[in-house]
Design a protein around this motif. Structure first.
Motif, PDB file in Angstrom:
ATOM      1  N   VAL B 137       0.830  -1.127   0.016  1.00  0.00           N
ATOM      2  CA  VAL B 137       0.091  -0.076  -0.036  1.00  0.00           C
ATOM      3  C   VAL B 137       0.970   1.159  -0.090  1.00  0.00           C
ATOM      4  CG1 VAL B 137      -1.617   1.291   1.246  1.00  0.00           C
ATOM      5  CG2 VAL B 137      -1.770  -1.282   1.388  1.00  0.00           C
ATOM      6  N   GLU B 166       2.035  -2.766   4.662  1.00  0.00           N
ATOM      7  CA  GLU B 166       1.731  -3.985   4.049  1.00  0.00           C
ATOM      8  C   GLU B 166       0.119  -3.859   4.049  1.00  0.00           C
ATOM      9  OE1 GLU B 166       3.440  -8.090   4.085  1.00  0.00           O
ATOM     10  OE2 GLU B 166       3.721  -7.011   6.296  1.00  0.00           O
ATOM     11  N   THR B 167      -0.514  -3.020   4.957  1.00  0.00           N
ATOM     12  CA  THR B 167      -1.851  -2.804   5.078  1.00  0.00           C
ATOM     13  C   THR B 167      -2.102  -1.128   4.935  1.00  0.00           C
ATOM     14  OG1 THR B 167      -1.966  -2.424   7.473  1.00  0.00           O
ATOM     15  CG2 THR B 167      -2.358  -4.769   6.629  1.00  0.00           C
ATOM     16  N   VAL B 168      -3.427  -0.874   4.426  1.00  0.00           N
ATOM     17  CA  VAL B 168      -3.896   0.310   4.652  1.00  0.00           C
ATOM     18  C   VAL B 168      -3.702   1.223   6.056  1.00  0.00           C
ATOM     19  CG1 VAL B 168      -5.856   1.887   4.331  1.00  0.00           C
ATOM     20  CG2 VAL B 168      -5.444   0.096   2.670  1.00  0.00           C
ATOM     21  N   ASP B 170      -1.599   0.118   8.297  1.00  0.00           N
ATOM     22  CA  ASP B 170      -0.240   0.534   8.778  1.00  0.00           C
ATOM     23  C   ASP B 170       0.248   1.597   8.133  1.00  0.00           C
ATOM     24  OD1 ASP B 170       0.279  -1.624  10.340  1.00  0.00           O
ATOM     25  OD2 ASP B 170       1.390  -2.742   8.968  1.00  0.00           O
ATOM     26  N   ALA B 201      -9.259   3.353   8.885  1.00  0.00           N
ATOM     27  CA  ALA B 201      -9.265   2.120   8.329  1.00  0.00           C
ATOM     28  C   ALA B 201     -10.566   1.198   8.726  1.00  0.00           C
ATOM     29  CB  ALA B 201      -7.950   1.553   8.354  1.00  0.00           C
ATOM     30  N   GLY B 203     -12.594  -0.121   6.596  1.00  0.00           N
ATOM     31  CA  GLY B 203     -13.405  -1.064   5.385  1.00  0.00           C
ATOM     32  C   GLY B 203     -14.711  -0.981   4.909  1.00  0.00           C
ATOM     33  N   VAL B 389      -3.367   0.286  -3.593  1.00  0.00           N
ATOM     34  CA  VAL B 389      -3.911  -0.754  -2.848  1.00  0.00           C
ATOM     35  C   VAL B 389      -3.802  -1.935  -3.812  1.00  0.00           C
ATOM     36  CG1 VAL B 389      -6.333  -0.528  -3.053  1.00  0.00           C
ATOM     37  CG2 VAL B 389      -5.449  -1.454  -1.095  1.00  0.00           C
ATOM     38  N   SER B 418      -9.255   0.463   2.708  1.00  0.00           N
ATOM     39  CA  SER B 418      -9.076  -0.480   3.826  1.00  0.00           C
ATOM     40  C   SER B 418     -10.020  -1.561   3.561  1.00  0.00           C
ATOM     41  CB  SER B 418      -9.377  -0.072   5.135  1.00  0.00           C
ATOM     42  OG  SER B 418     -10.535   0.625   5.208  1.00  0.00           O
ATOM     43  N   ALA B 421      -7.251  -4.020   1.735  1.00  0.00           N
ATOM     44  CA  ALA B 421      -5.919  -4.535   2.369  1.00  0.00           C
ATOM     45  C   ALA B 421      -5.857  -4.069   3.678  1.00  0.00           C
ATOM     46  CB  ALA B 421      -4.912  -4.057   1.365  1.00  0.00           C
TER      47      ALA B 421
END
Lengths: 92, 421
Positions: B137, B166-168, B170, B201, B203, B389, B418, B421
């Motif tokens: 991301v 690695e993730t939204v 983060d 985040a 989702g 993403v 999110s 990811a």
């Protein structure tokens, strides 16, 4: 390529303005590439005139003195110094 | 040493803070006091900054540990990280391929698990492109959200420092640390002060309207389009709604971007004369001759190309033809995005129109490389925020979905992205 194709002389002139020496093969490569890239830039002629309504304001701060970077630290990365000053090449 | 880094050196932050215990890789055009900062260039191969960039001070304050300075296209000029003086970086998730650029080392470090998080800079896609190519991301913040103090300038009206994760969630947590006004960068704004992007985040995309600009799908690789559409389908399954929108100005964006970016570069990189810092040639003759030699030796081919193009575009007789026209195009792109974002909450496209290039594949044809930036540069012209993403894979190669939001709409982008990811 169009009539406005770039000449090697123009590439040399621009390189001189930018203070970058070029080898002969670089001049040749850039001449061809610039012709193509500038032809792409020409398509900007199709862009209509646009109202640029930028919403800008000045950023001000009080005019107060503060500690600058120490002289020694400012000179740390200089290839050549003399008596606390940067030493550059001869002007002429 | 990992090929994602130019310099591996630990810089410890405070013991406590929101990023305590987390490692961050920092792109090598962001100044770190006492740790060399090369910009991927021979010109600055030995340059050690006497001060920290504002974002680095904020990382330390937040408790992060910097693990090194990452490889990049020289001065940020490239989309593959292959123009680095220090050699290429291989894509850790697509062997034999480039990691994208110019912040390729930062994306690769996160993708390979060599750092939890990373900072890059995005002038025309340099955070989003490598995020897409490495399957991580990356966020390009709204112009003015993050301080550029201590970022070595390439094209300062276009660029922002942005986070990778690695993730939204983060990446958003890192954005919380670096965002906010700074006295040392007068273009910063207050919208990012006391931000809480990570909280966004969730989702939750129920009711979100996603505009799909047809122009940003045209000409893209078929597998990339399919993967992007599938990711949009996933967002629809979760309650988002998509609708087609149009951005007619977009066809001139790449040209406008390259005129403006190279013009600014020709001015910004004039500072490298080998007198105050940086490489200095052993040259006889007067200062013009010495500068010419120093800059010939210190700069690589792509940097020379861009400085010369910019010098040409700004030279007598050509300013109105190129630079003024490019500013018109920039204003037009802004207006187009404003209208599209009246019809939709966010806009979506493939981040890159192609999967990662093979190493060495693309260095010969600069114009073709510039055209690969078609989907990312419009966002910089319009000063808007965007996120890349992971959308999935095509033939085993990562594909990124780009979401674009209104100015300072980072929370909305983070919420939407999110979901994936």
């Amino acid at each position: 390529m169009s009539d406005d194709a770039v000449s090697p002389e123009e590439v040399r002139h621009v390189a001189e303005l930018a203070r970058i020496d070029l080898a002969e093969d670089e001049v040749e490569a850039f001449t061809g590439q610039f012709g193509e890239i500038l032809a792409a830039f020409e398509t900007l002629d199709e862009v209509p005139e646009v109202d640029r309504e930028a919403d800008l304001t000045n950023v001000m701060r009080p005019d107060e003195s503060r500690d600058p970077l120490e002289r020694e630290r400012a000179l740390e990365n200089a290839p050549e110094t003399e008596e606390g000053y940067f030493k550059g090449p001869n002007v002429s | 040493m990992s090929d994602a880094f130019i310099t591996e050196e630990r810089i410890e932050g405070r013991d406590e803070g929101p990023l305590a215990g987390r490692t961050v890789a920092v792109k090598d055009n962001i100044s770190t006091a006492g740790v060399r900062t090369t910009c991927g260039s021979r010109m600055l191969a030995e340059y050690v900054p006497p001060y920290d960039a504002t974002v680095v001070s904020r990382l330390k304050e937040a408790g992060a540990t910097v693990v090194g300075k990452t490889n990049m296209d020289e001065f940020g000029m490239g989309s593959t990280t292959e123009t680095s003086h220090f050699g290429p970086t291989e894509n850790p998730v697509a062997p034999g391929r480039v990691p994208g650029g110019s912040s390729g080392g930062s994306a690769a470090a996160v993708a390979a698990g060599e750092a939890d998080l990373a900072l890059g800079s995005d002038t025309g896609g340099s955070v989003r492109c490598p995020a897409a190519f490495c399957g991580v991301v990356g966020i390009k913040p709204t112009y003015g959200l993050v301080s550029r103090y201590g970022l070595v300038a390439y094209a300062n009206s276009l660029e922002q420092i942005g986070p990778f994760g690695e993730t939204v969630a983060d990446a958003a947590a890192l954005l919380d640390v670096i965002a906010g006004s700074d006295d040392r960068d007068a273009t910063t704004r207050t919208e990012g002060d006391d931000s809480s992007y990570a909280d966004a985040a969730t989702g939750d995309v129920e009711g979100l309207t996603i505009g799909v600009p047809t122009e940003l799908f045209e000409g893209a690789d078929e597998g990339v389009v399919e993967t992007t559409r599938a990711a949009l389908g996933e967002l629809e399954d979760r309650g988002a709604e998509t609708r087609e929108v149009s951005l007619p100005s977009i066809e001139h964006a790449v040209e406008a971007y390259y005129v403006i970016a190279t013009s600014e570069a020709s001015s910004n990189l004039a500072r490298f004369d080998g007198v105050r810092y940086g490489h200095s040639a052993e040259a006889e003759g007067n200062w013009n001759e010495a500068f010419g030699r120093t800059r010939e030796e210190g700069f690589g081919e792509e940097v020379k190309r861009r400085i010369l193009l910019g010098t040409y575009a700004l030279s007598a007789g050509y300013h109105d033809k190129y630079y003024a026209k490019a500013q018109d195009a920039r204003a037009w792109v802004k207006q187009d995005f404003d209208s599209a974002l009246e019809e939709a909450d966010v806009l979506a496209s493939p981040t890159m129109p192609v999967p990662p290039f093979e190493l060495g594949e693309s260095l010969d044809d600069p114009l073709q490389m510039y055209l690969a930036d078609a989907n990312t540069v419009p966002v910089n012209l319009a000063d808007l925020p965007a996120i890349s993403v992971p959308a999935g894979e095509t033939d085993g190669l990562p594909v990124g979905l780009q979401l674009i939001g209104p100015a300072f709409g980072e929370r909305r982008l983070i919420r939407a992205a999110s979901a994936l990811a």
